[in-house]
Design an enzyme around this catalytic site. Structure first.
Site, PDB file in Angstrom:
ATOM      1  N   SER A 185      15.053  -2.079  -6.581  1.00 26.81           N
ATOM      2  CA  SER A 185      16.028  -3.152  -6.821  1.00 26.81           C
ATOM      3  C   SER A 185      16.612  -3.182  -8.223  1.00 26.81           C
ATOM      4  O   SER A 185      17.748  -3.587  -8.408  1.00 26.81           O
ATOM      5  CB  SER A 185      15.425  -4.536  -6.600  1.00 26.81           C
ATOM      6  OG  SER A 185      14.387  -4.555  -5.709  1.00 26.81           O
ATOM      7  N   HIS A 213      17.397  -2.429   0.330  1.00 29.14           N
ATOM      8  CA  HIS A 213      18.702  -2.121  -0.278  1.00 29.14           C
ATOM      9  C   HIS A 213      19.362  -0.908   0.358  1.00 29.14           C
ATOM     10  O   HIS A 213      20.451  -0.504  -0.048  1.00 29.14           O
ATOM     11  CB  HIS A 213      18.541  -1.860  -1.775  1.00 29.14           C
ATOM     12  CG  HIS A 213      18.120  -3.064  -2.539  1.00 29.14           C
ATOM     13  ND1 HIS A 213      18.956  -4.148  -2.739  1.00 29.14           N
ATOM     14  CD2 HIS A 213      16.942  -3.388  -3.102  1.00 29.14           C
ATOM     15  CE1 HIS A 213      18.308  -5.065  -3.421  1.00 29.14           C
ATOM     16  NE2 HIS A 213      17.078  -4.641  -3.651  1.00 29.14           N
ATOM     17  N   LYS A 244      21.121  -8.179   3.466  1.00 30.28           N
ATOM     18  CA  LYS A 244      21.869  -7.523   2.388  1.00 30.28           C
ATOM     19  C   LYS A 244      23.089  -6.823   2.996  1.00 30.28           C
ATOM     20  O   LYS A 244      24.057  -7.480   3.306  1.00 30.28           O
ATOM     21  CB  LYS A 244      20.923  -6.642   1.588  1.00 30.28           C
ATOM     22  CG  LYS A 244      20.006  -7.563   0.785  1.00 30.28           C
ATOM     23  CD  LYS A 244      18.955  -6.920  -0.037  1.00 30.28           C
ATOM     24  CE  LYS A 244      18.241  -8.038  -0.791  1.00 30.28           C
ATOM     25  NZ  LYS A 244      16.871  -7.720  -1.167  1.00 30.28           N
TER      26      LYS A 244
HETATM   27  C1  LIG Z   1      15.775  -8.659  -1.158  1.00 26.88           C
HETATM   28  C2  LIG Z   1      14.586  -7.813  -0.968  1.00 26.88           C
HETATM   29  C3  LIG Z   1      13.595  -8.178  -0.072  1.00 26.88           C
HETATM   30  C4  LIG Z   1      13.591  -9.488   0.643  1.00 26.88           C
HETATM   31  O1  LIG Z   1      14.526  -9.542   1.655  1.00 26.88           O
HETATM   32  P1  LIG Z   1      15.084 -10.972   2.121  1.00 26.88           P
HETATM   33  O2  LIG Z   1      15.632 -10.724   3.459  1.00 26.88           O
HETATM   34  O3  LIG Z   1      16.092 -11.364   1.097  1.00 26.88           O
HETATM   35  O4  LIG Z   1      13.911 -11.906   2.120  1.00 26.88           O
HETATM   36  C5  LIG Z   1      12.561  -7.289   0.134  1.00 26.88           C
HETATM   37  N1  LIG Z   1      12.491  -6.129  -0.536  1.00 26.88           N
HETATM   38  C6  LIG Z   1      13.425  -5.771  -1.437  1.00 26.88           C
HETATM   39  C7  LIG Z   1      13.303  -4.455  -2.136  1.00 26.88           C
HETATM   40  C8  LIG Z   1      14.485  -6.600  -1.684  1.00 26.88           C
HETATM   41  O5  LIG Z   1      15.395  -6.257  -2.599  1.00 26.88           O
END
Ligand SMILES: *Cc1c(COP(=O)(O)O)cnc(C)c1O
Length: 390
Positions: A185, A213, A244
């Site tokens: 991330s 991602h 996302k």
């Molecule tokens: C955003 C994210 C999550 C969590 O996902 P949500 O659906 O927003 O709860 C899990 N792992 C990573 C690497 C993320 O960036």
């Protein structure tokens, strides 16, 4: 009777004051209007380099239409956890579509990616087991490790050799689990999955990859980094999010039927949490159709990201090992990152500054994330502004 001087939460005021002083207190800023490549904050329109809406689907009409149609027919609330009566035909259809999309036997829908990660790790390992986690893995993976009460071994970022040595010493444990993000991330780099699958196979460990991602972005069919690197069939546990690139809400796990059956009975965030609205599941099916039918969205995104990353390096910025639509500009001190972010904002560009403890000391940065709606003009404006601010 309540005593006059009893203030059990007074410590919070003190702690908040400390955060304020360190410039680390966080505040919510309400967006006006849809999530898109332009963002209105405080009445001002900014070009938005801070969302995870990588394919530009969050405000897509087709998703909204699906939500409206199903909501009209079935209402909004699901009313119960999936194992009681919250599971509807639309959830079932989505799980089938997710399994097809991932090329796995089955898939299980969670209320968020966070819940999917934490709930899966805690269901797979426990006391007497060991879980290996990359130092920069997402918080939900780390929390899953802690929640599991298995022994936790943190290995340096993408350091397969170190992981190999840790695995070699793990013979006394009942089960071994390796967890990693696919795209990280904060650095936007990719996990060395070919090495990790090899290690998992050699040391008899399970491998779980969080493609949050990467789902919809990487790989020929958008399955993620595992597909991009040609190892998806060797990753036992694949986690993704709908929130996302897919522009929806919810998380999922894809894998073998026994894996899904086990999680269905043992994952506490699954068992003890209300199912999402059927309408949200219907929107995610539409998003999967778009990912399948419009590959140019992900191809265009990654091409633009590669060009931007090269241009930033040419200007002399440190973009670490970014190989994705997430591009860090590492500047070191938190003040410098905050200044740059403010300077960009004055020029009509929204790029968040990321500071410790979210990233290690000395690695404060801007975090640029590209999304489907960005144009050449927008990235050119960003490059011009950064050149001026350098
Ligand atoms: C955003 C994210 C999550 C969590 O996902 P949500 O659906 O927003 O709860 C899990 N792992 C990573 C690497 C993320 O960036």
């Amino acid at each position: 009777m309540k005593q006059a001087n009893h203030h059990p939460l007074a410590w919070i005021d003190c702690e908040l004051a400390v955060l304020e002083e360190q410039g680390l207190r966080r505040r919510l800023l309400a967006r006006e209007g849809p999530q898109a490549a332009r963002l209105v904050i405080d009445g001002r329109e900014l070009v938005h380099f801070g969302s995870n809406d990588y394919l530009g689907l969050a405000a897509d009409r087709r998703l909204a239409d699906a939500v409206i149609e199903v909501t009209r027919r079935e209402g909004w609330g699901s009313g119960a956890s999936p194992l009681l009566s919250g599971f509807a035909r639309d959830h079932q259809r989505l799980q089938q579509r997710l399994a097809e999309f991932e090329g796995t036997e089955a898939a299980l829908l969670f209320s968020s990616g966070f819940a999917a990660n934490a709930g899966t790790i805690a269901a797979l390992v426990g006391p007497g087991d060991v879980v290996f986690t990359d130092r920069t893995n997402h918080a939900s993976l780390l929390d899953g490790c802690r929640l599991s009460r298995a022994d936790v071994r943190v290995y340096p970022h993408c350091d397969s050799q170190r992981l190999d040595r840790l695995l070699a010493k793990s013979g006394k444990y009942r089960r071994r689990l390796i967890t990693t993000d696919g795209v990280f991330s904060m650095d936007g780099d990719l996990a060395p999955l070919p090495e990790l699958v090899e290690l998992a196979e050699r040391h008899d460990a399970m491998l779980m990859v969080d493609e949050a991602h990467a789902t919809g972005v990487f790989g020929r069919r958008g399955r993620g980094v595992a597909e991009h690197l040609g190892v998806e069939d060797r990753v036992d546990i694949r986690v993704g999010t709908l929130s996302k690139a897919l522009g929806c809400i919810g998380g999922f796990v894809a894998g073998s039927q026994p894996l899904i059956d086990w999680l269905l009975s043992h994952s506490r965030p699954y068992v003890f949490s209300t199912a999402g609205p059927a309408a949200a599941a219907a929107a995610a099916v539409v998003a999967l159709d778009i990912v399948r039918d419009e590959p140019q969205r992900r191809e265009g995104l990654l091409a633009r990201a590669g060009q931007l990353c090269d241009a930033l390096s040419e200007q002399g910025w440190n973009t670490a090992n970014s190989a994705s639509q997430i591009i860090p500009v590492i500047v070191g001190e938190p003040q410098r990152a905050t200044e740059l972010s403010a300077g960009l904002r004055d020029r009509g560009l929204f790029v968040p500054a990321i500071r410790p403890p979210t990233v290690p000391e000395g690695e404060a940065r801007l975090r640029i994330s590209l999304t489907g709606g960005h144009t050449d003009e927008m990235t050119a404006a960003l490059l011009t502004a950064l050149r001026e601010l350098r």
